[in-house]
Design an enzyme around this catalytic site. Structure first.
Site, PDB file in Angstrom:
ATOM      1  N   HIS A  46      -3.507  -8.886 -10.785  1.00  0.00           N
ATOM      2  CA  HIS A  46      -4.832  -9.220 -10.286  1.00  0.00           C
ATOM      3  C   HIS A  46      -5.302 -10.472 -11.014  1.00  0.00           C
ATOM      4  O   HIS A  46      -5.960 -10.382 -12.051  1.00  0.00           O
ATOM      5  CB  HIS A  46      -5.795  -8.056 -10.539  1.00  0.00           C
ATOM      6  CG  HIS A  46      -7.153  -8.249  -9.942  1.00  0.00           C
ATOM      7  ND1 HIS A  46      -8.014  -7.200  -9.687  1.00  0.00           N
ATOM      8  CD2 HIS A  46      -7.810  -9.368  -9.537  1.00  0.00           C
ATOM      9  CE1 HIS A  46      -9.135  -7.672  -9.175  1.00  0.00           C
ATOM     10  NE2 HIS A  46      -9.042  -8.980  -9.078  1.00  0.00           N
ATOM     11  N   GLU A  78      -3.682  -8.573  -6.106  1.00  0.00           N
ATOM     12  CA  GLU A  78      -5.020  -8.028  -5.906  1.00  0.00           C
ATOM     13  C   GLU A  78      -6.038  -9.139  -6.105  1.00  0.00           C
ATOM     14  O   GLU A  78      -5.858 -10.006  -6.958  1.00  0.00           O
ATOM     15  CB  GLU A  78      -5.321  -6.930  -6.931  1.00  0.00           C
ATOM     16  CG  GLU A  78      -4.455  -5.711  -6.855  1.00  0.00           C
ATOM     17  CD  GLU A  78      -4.894  -4.668  -7.875  1.00  0.00           C
ATOM     18  OE1 GLU A  78      -5.998  -4.822  -8.465  1.00  0.00           O
ATOM     19  OE2 GLU A  78      -4.140  -3.720  -8.098  1.00  0.00           O
ATOM     20  N   HIS A 200      -5.659   3.620 -10.191  1.00  0.00           N
ATOM     21  CA  HIS A 200      -6.669   3.516 -11.242  1.00  0.00           C
ATOM     22  C   HIS A 200      -6.654   4.783 -12.087  1.00  0.00           C
ATOM     23  O   HIS A 200      -6.925   5.873 -11.600  1.00  0.00           O
ATOM     24  CB  HIS A 200      -8.081   3.274 -10.695  1.00  0.00           C
ATOM     25  CG  HIS A 200      -8.861   2.313 -11.541  1.00  0.00           C
ATOM     26  ND1 HIS A 200      -8.767   0.946 -11.408  1.00  0.00           N
ATOM     27  CD2 HIS A 200      -9.708   2.514 -12.568  1.00  0.00           C
ATOM     28  CE1 HIS A 200      -9.545   0.347 -12.289  1.00  0.00           C
ATOM     29  NE2 HIS A 200     -10.127   1.287 -13.024  1.00  0.00           N
TER      30      HIS A 200
END
Length: 249
Positions: A46, A78, A200
């Site tokens: 990310h 991401e 997550h």
């Protein structure tokens, strides 16, 4: 024969550690290689606008690594679908892109898209990514009403935000309630023809219960939990541990 891996290792934390010094180690590509050699299906990163961990150069290095050495693996990018991020996606051509609704100053992704607000930005980003033959996933809250919105926008997958579930590591009753929300969302996504990812705060301890109820989840993007595990066991062994938790070994 071993099952196809669900594990995509997020190496943001490796980049963050590297960035503490003006040195090339720990190597993002080096540890990504170890993870893929050990059986991870791919790598997730990310890149933030301030490059506080993953840099744009890392994205291109990882794309080149996978193209040259691991052609059967995947790179997932991401990011918030800003013009700069879309330019990076177009240039790097990852196998998958996950659009998240992050503010640039957020420390981590901590919520999914609010589909009640304007979705023009997402529609543009999804259309562009499909033109580049990139699989599109949208970050969704554990809310069974969200997958229908994602499907209507043209996404091919969702990634369910499992942070609330992972946060209940010391509260079994609350964990069960949060797990039910994740599973209901996964089933809703499956019902509208979307692929289902999750990510997550997933760990070797909480993954089995999730997959027992939603075995069709196809990918789990794991960074913090994986890195914490790898500090104890090493990258190769942690890939084995997570894949074992996923019932693949």
């Amino acid at each position: 024969m071993t099952a196809v891996s669900r594990l995509s290792v997020n190496v943001n934390a490796i980049a963050m550690l590297r960035n503490r010094r003006d040195l090339p180690w720990p190597s993002v590509t080096g540890l990504a290689s170890i993870a893929m050699e050990a059986g991870a299906k791919g790598i997730t990163v990310h890149p933030r606008p301030d490059e506080r961990h993953i840099r744009k150069s890392d994205v291109f290095d990882l794309a080149e690594l996978i193209e040259e050495r691991f052609p059967n693996k995947e790179l997932c990018l991401e990011g918030y679908p800003s013009p700069d991020f879309l330019k990076l996606v177009e240039e790097a051509r990852p196998e998958q892109v996950l659009f998240v609704p992050d503010d640039p100053d957020q420390t981590t992704s901590d919520h999914g898209w609010d589909f009640s607000k304007g979705t023009g930005l997402l529609e543009t980003a999804i259309a562009a990514s499909k033109e580049w033959a990139i699989t599109v996933s949208l970050f969704c809250n554990p809310d069974p009403s969200d997958p229908e919105h994602a499907a209507r926008l043209g996404a091919e997958r969702i990634e369910i935000y499992t942070g609330p579930y992972g946060a209940c590591f010391d509260d079994a009753d609350q964990a069960a309630k949060e797990l039910d929300k994740v599973v209901a969302t996964a089933n809703a996504a499956k019902a509208v023809g979307l692929g289902v990812n999750a990510g997550h705060d997933l760990t070797v301890e909480n993954i089995p219960a999730l997959l027992a109820k939603a075995p069709f989840i196809r990918e789990m993007s794991i960074g913090h939990g994986f890195t914490a595990d790898a500090l104890i066991y090493g990258f190769t062994e942690s890939v084995r541990r997570f894949r074992q938790a996923m019932g693949e070994l």
